[in-house]
Scaffold this motif. Structure first.
Motif, PDB file in Angstrom:
ATOM      1  N   UNK A 408       0.833  -1.204   0.000  1.00 36.75           N
ATOM      2  CA  UNK A 408       0.000   0.000   0.000  1.00 36.75           C
ATOM      3  C   UNK A 408       0.874   1.264   0.000  1.00 36.75           C
ATOM      4  N   UNK A 409       2.015   1.182   0.685  1.00 34.45           N
ATOM      5  CA  UNK A 409       2.915   2.340   0.672  1.00 34.45           C
ATOM      6  C   UNK A 409       3.481   2.583  -0.724  1.00 34.45           C
ATOM      7  N   UNK A 410       3.833   1.463  -1.395  1.00 30.28           N
ATOM      8  CA  UNK A 410       4.343   1.595  -2.762  1.00 30.28           C
ATOM      9  C   UNK A 410       3.269   2.164  -3.687  1.00 30.28           C
ATOM     10  N   UNK A 411       1.998   1.847  -3.404  1.00 30.41           N
ATOM     11  CA  UNK A 411       0.898   2.373  -4.204  1.00 30.41           C
ATOM     12  C   UNK A 411       0.396   3.718  -3.707  1.00 30.41           C
ATOM     13  N   UNK A 412       1.133   4.288  -2.725  1.00 31.12           N
ATOM     14  CA  UNK A 412       0.795   5.593  -2.153  1.00 31.12           C
ATOM     15  C   UNK A 412      -0.591   5.617  -1.516  1.00 31.12           C
ATOM     16  N   UNK A 413      -0.981   4.460  -0.938  1.00 31.08           N
ATOM     17  CA  UNK A 413      -2.278   4.382  -0.260  1.00 31.08           C
ATOM     18  C   UNK A 413      -2.154   4.666   1.234  1.00 31.08           C
ATOM     19  N   UNK A 414      -0.946   4.540   1.799  1.00 33.14           N
ATOM     20  CA  UNK A 414      -0.698   4.864   3.199  1.00 33.14           C
ATOM     21  C   UNK A 414       0.518   5.761   3.273  1.00 33.14           C
ATOM     22  N   UNK A 415       0.617   6.509   4.374  1.00 31.28           N
ATOM     23  CA  UNK A 415       1.762   7.408   4.518  1.00 31.28           C
ATOM     24  C   UNK A 415       2.917   6.690   5.226  1.00 31.28           C
ATOM     25  N   UNK A 416       4.111   7.262   5.220  1.00 36.01           N
ATOM     26  CA  UNK A 416       5.281   6.631   5.856  1.00 36.01           C
ATOM     27  C   UNK A 416       5.096   6.391   7.348  1.00 36.01           C
ATOM     28  N   UNK A 417       4.275   7.197   8.005  1.00 38.00           N
ATOM     29  CA  UNK A 417       4.066   7.009   9.445  1.00 38.00           C
ATOM     30  C   UNK A 417       3.503   5.632   9.759  1.00 38.00           C
ATOM     31  N   UNK A 418       2.543   5.182   8.964  1.00 40.74           N
ATOM     32  CA  UNK A 418       1.970   3.848   9.186  1.00 40.74           C
ATOM     33  C   UNK A 418       3.002   2.763   8.910  1.00 40.74           C
ATOM     34  N   UNK A 419       3.844   2.978   7.928  1.00 44.62           N
ATOM     35  CA  UNK A 419       4.902   2.011   7.638  1.00 44.62           C
ATOM     36  C   UNK A 419       5.881   1.910   8.804  1.00 44.62           C
ATOM     37  N   UNK A 420       6.253   3.057   9.376  1.00 46.07           N
ATOM     38  CA  UNK A 420       7.181   3.058  10.510  1.00 46.07           C
ATOM     39  C   UNK A 420       6.542   2.435  11.751  1.00 46.07           C
ATOM     40  N   UNK A 421       5.275   2.722  11.960  1.00 44.91           N
ATOM     41  CA  UNK A 421       4.569   2.129  13.097  1.00 44.91           C
ATOM     42  C   UNK A 421       4.539   0.614  12.989  1.00 44.91           C
ATOM     43  N   UNK A 422       4.267   0.124  11.782  1.00 44.75           N
ATOM     44  CA  UNK A 422       4.254  -1.324  11.582  1.00 44.75           C
ATOM     45  C   UNK A 422       5.640  -1.928  11.817  1.00 44.75           C
ATOM     46  N   UNK A 423       6.680  -1.227  11.388  1.00 42.32           N
ATOM     47  CA  UNK A 423       8.046  -1.730  11.598  1.00 42.32           C
ATOM     48  C   UNK A 423       8.368  -1.829  13.083  1.00 42.32           C
ATOM     49  N   UNK A 424       7.977  -0.801  13.841  1.00 39.97           N
ATOM     50  CA  UNK A 424       8.225  -0.818  15.297  1.00 39.97           C
ATOM     51  C   UNK A 424       7.465  -1.973  15.958  1.00 39.97           C
ATOM     52  N   UNK A 425       6.235  -2.194  15.572  1.00 39.44           N
ATOM     53  CA  UNK A 425       5.428  -3.280  16.150  1.00 39.44           C
ATOM     54  C   UNK A 425       5.977  -4.650  15.764  1.00 39.44           C
ATOM     55  N   UNK A 426       6.495  -4.771  14.557  1.00 38.74           N
ATOM     56  CA  UNK A 426       7.070  -6.044  14.118  1.00 38.74           C
ATOM     57  C   UNK A 426       8.320  -6.381  14.921  1.00 38.74           C
ATOM     58  N   UNK A 427       9.155  -5.392  15.162  1.00 39.97           N
ATOM     59  CA  UNK A 427      10.346  -5.618  15.985  1.00 39.97           C
ATOM     60  C   UNK A 427       9.945  -6.080  17.384  1.00 39.97           C
ATOM     61  N   UNK A 428       8.980  -5.395  17.997  1.00 40.75           N
ATOM     62  CA  UNK A 428       8.538  -5.763  19.344  1.00 40.75           C
ATOM     63  C   UNK A 428       7.945  -7.166  19.373  1.00 40.75           C
ATOM     64  N   UNK A 429       7.191  -7.547  18.330  1.00 39.48           N
ATOM     65  CA  UNK A 429       6.584  -8.879  18.299  1.00 39.48           C
ATOM     66  C   UNK A 429       7.641  -9.968  18.180  1.00 39.48           C
ATOM     67  N   UNK A 430       8.661  -9.759  17.378  1.00 41.11           N
ATOM     68  CA  UNK A 430       9.719 -10.764  17.229  1.00 41.11           C
ATOM     69  C   UNK A 430      10.538 -10.922  18.504  1.00 41.11           C
ATOM     70  N   UNK A 431      10.836  -9.810  19.164  1.00 40.05           N
ATOM     71  CA  UNK A 431      11.568  -9.893  20.438  1.00 40.05           C
ATOM     72  C   UNK A 431      10.721 -10.611  21.489  1.00 40.05           C
ATOM     73  N   UNK A 432       9.426 -10.300  21.539  1.00 38.85           N
ATOM     74  CA  UNK A 432       8.538 -10.967  22.491  1.00 38.85           C
ATOM     75  C   UNK A 432       8.424 -12.453  22.195  1.00 38.85           C
ATOM     76  N   UNK A 433       8.446 -12.831  20.914  1.00 43.12           N
ATOM     77  CA  UNK A 433       8.364 -14.243  20.551  1.00 43.12           C
ATOM     78  C   UNK A 433       9.597 -15.008  21.029  1.00 43.12           C
ATOM     79  N   UNK A 434      10.773 -14.399  20.889  1.00 39.02           N
ATOM     80  CA  UNK A 434      12.006 -15.050  21.360  1.00 39.02           C
ATOM     81  C   UNK A 434      11.950 -15.237  22.875  1.00 39.02           C
ATOM     82  N   UNK A 435      11.504 -14.225  23.572  1.00 36.72           N
ATOM     83  CA  UNK A 435      11.451 -14.315  25.038  1.00 36.72           C
ATOM     84  C   UNK A 435      10.381 -15.296  25.499  1.00 36.72           C
TER      85      UNK A 435
END
Length: 479
Positions: A408-435
């Motif tokens: 959606x970002x590549x298609x300009x349907x969402x702004x960079x803020x949503x992309x960054x938010x998703x990246x932050x949440x993905x990092x937190x989910x992977x760290x939580x999964x390891x723990x």
């Protein structure tokens, strides 16, 4: 009449000495380690050894070197700890002390020999005494049996210490590997965040990215970098904790750890975990043996409460007067100490209260063991469910969200803020999964420890106290 008394005393002494010599124990070849090694092999599938000679140390060193030559596994870490942890060797030394006390308690009391010589004005008087503690000699079989029971309890305590060392080594291994895996993931995440921040900065120079989006991208990079620094510190600390459990130093510090936690084992389904814990936990078995020894001491105290000391002394005198006359009288002396003020009631009451205190402690431990087994099993299954949920649901969904957000970002349907938010949440989910996976493996260790023993170290009040006898400290406790 005198001859009859002399023969009677000799007969009593011979019978008592014969019975006591028959009860004498001897040192085992392995310092009492045979039950320890067999139980450890049965429950853990590992070996342990007491290091006594340079040959023992060389054999342990050779095996540790072979285990360190390849990346560690949880089982290898446990095996190294059982061979190389010096704190565990201290427990085995304590077992050797208990065996020495058992052997000493089975030996007859040593007699006391005294010689007195007095000379004055040509007269000479020499007195020879042979003193034996007859009460200790008569109670020797009981005291030897008590010391044997305490030695068996010490063997179970050594097994519990071995299980505890194994459990701590396994926990430390999982924490160290999880710390390394977390740091490795965050290293990759930081690289990705750094690349995104650099790209956003270049876009900002062309006017394609706002100053707000540039700040958000840089903030994500800074946050991930900070988390990475903390993860590296945690990984270093967990590795050192594992190193201490393994007893490693010097050139052994370069041992290799796997990059990821192992795959999920098959979930165990247990029936009556309470009954299993009460039947198999070595710390409870050891406490039961200590309670048995206290019961035997209490019985000995009751039997000897009316007599605190019974000594027999053989006398042989040689005297010579100034006129040359000689005399060689012989005889014996019996000394009996009777507690006339309380007739042993104080020592008997102390013995009874000490015994009942041990009974209550054992009952408390049995109640706690039931609860610990239930709690550990519930935690084990709960941690498994949580960790599997991350692996089978959370992470796959985060992957889908990331891919769709990127499209959606590549298609300009969402702004960079949503992309960054998703990246932050993905990092937190992977760290939580390891723990979560790490916590499951630790819960597995705790569950096994709740069933066989080897949980947290017992405090000073956990072991049963020694029970002093009414006769004397040496008459009722192994010396």
């Amino acid at each position: 009449m005198a001859a009859l008394r002399s023969r009677l005393l000799r007969s009593v002494a011979v019978v008592a000495l014969t019975g006591s010599l028959g009860a004498c124990a001897s040192f085992t070849r392995d310092g009492g380690m045979s039950p320890v090694t067999s139980r450890v092999s049965l429950e853990l599938g590992a070996t342990t050894a007491k290091i006594v000679t340079p040959a023992d140390a060389a054999a342990v060193r050779s095996r540790v070197d072979r285990l360190l030559a390849r990346p560690l596994t949880a089982d290898a870490a446990v095996q190294i700890a059982l061979l190389n942890n010096r704190g565990l060797q201290v427990e085995y030394n304590a077992l050797g002390v208990s065996e020495a006390e058992y052997v000493a308690a089975s030996l007859p009391p040593s007699p006391t020999v005294s010689i007195e010589r007095v000379a004055a004005s040509g007269d000479l008087d020499v007195e020879r005494r042979l003193i034996a503690d007859l009460l200790q000699l008569l109670t020797l079989p009981r005291r030897s049996k008590i010391a044997e029971t305490e030695f068996r309890a010490a063997q179970h305590k050594a097994v519990a210490a071995t299980f505890r060392t194994a459990a701590e080594a396994r926990r430390a291994f999982y924490r160290a590997v999880a710390g390394r895996e977390t740091a490795a993931f965050l290293e990759t995440a930081r690289a990705s965040a750094g690349a995104a921040a650099e790209l956003t900065k270049k876009l900002g120079e062309t006017g394609a990215a706002t100053k707000l989006n540039q700040a958000r991208s840089s903030a994500l990079y800074a946050e991930v970098a900070t988390e990475l620094a903390e993860a590296r510190l945690d990984a270093a600390k967990e590795r050192e904790a594992l190193t201490r459990q393994l007893g490693l130093w010097g050139r052994d510090l370069d041992y290799k750890l796997p990059g990821r936690l192992p795959s999920f084992p098959r979930l165990e389904s247990r029936g009556d975990v309470e009954a299993t814990a009460l039947r198999r936990r070595v710390d409870i078995i050891g406490d039961r043996l200590e309670l048995d020894a206290l019961a035997q001491r209490y019985g000995l105290t009751e039997q000897t409460r009316a007599i605190s000391m019974l000594e027999i002394t053989g006398l042989a005198n040689h005297s010579r007067s100034a006129e040359g006359e000689k005399a060689n009288p012989k005889g014996f002396e019996v000394a009996v100490q009777i507690p006339i003020f309380d007739f042993g009631k104080a020592s008997s009451t102390k013995a009874r209260e000490t015994y009942m205190g041990a009974v209550n402690r054992l009952l408390e431990k049995a109640v706690n063991a039931r609860s610990e087994a239930r709690e550990a099993y519930a935690t084990y299954r709960g941690r498994h469910e949580i960790a599997r949920a991350y692996q089978s649901r959370v992470l796959p969904l985060r992957k889908i969200i990331t891919e769709e957000t990127q499209l959606q970002y590549n298609g300009m349907l969402v702004d960079p803020f949503e992309l960054l938010t998703n990246a932050r949440e993905t990092v937190a989910a992977n760290v939580a999964a390891i723990r979560a996976k790490r916590d499951f493996f630790i819960a597995d260790v705790d569950f096994q420890a709740a069933l066989i023993g080897g949980g947290a170290a017992d405090g000073p009040a956990a072991s049963a106290p020694k029970l002093a006898s009414a006769t004397s400290a040496s008459a009722a406790s192994p010396q």
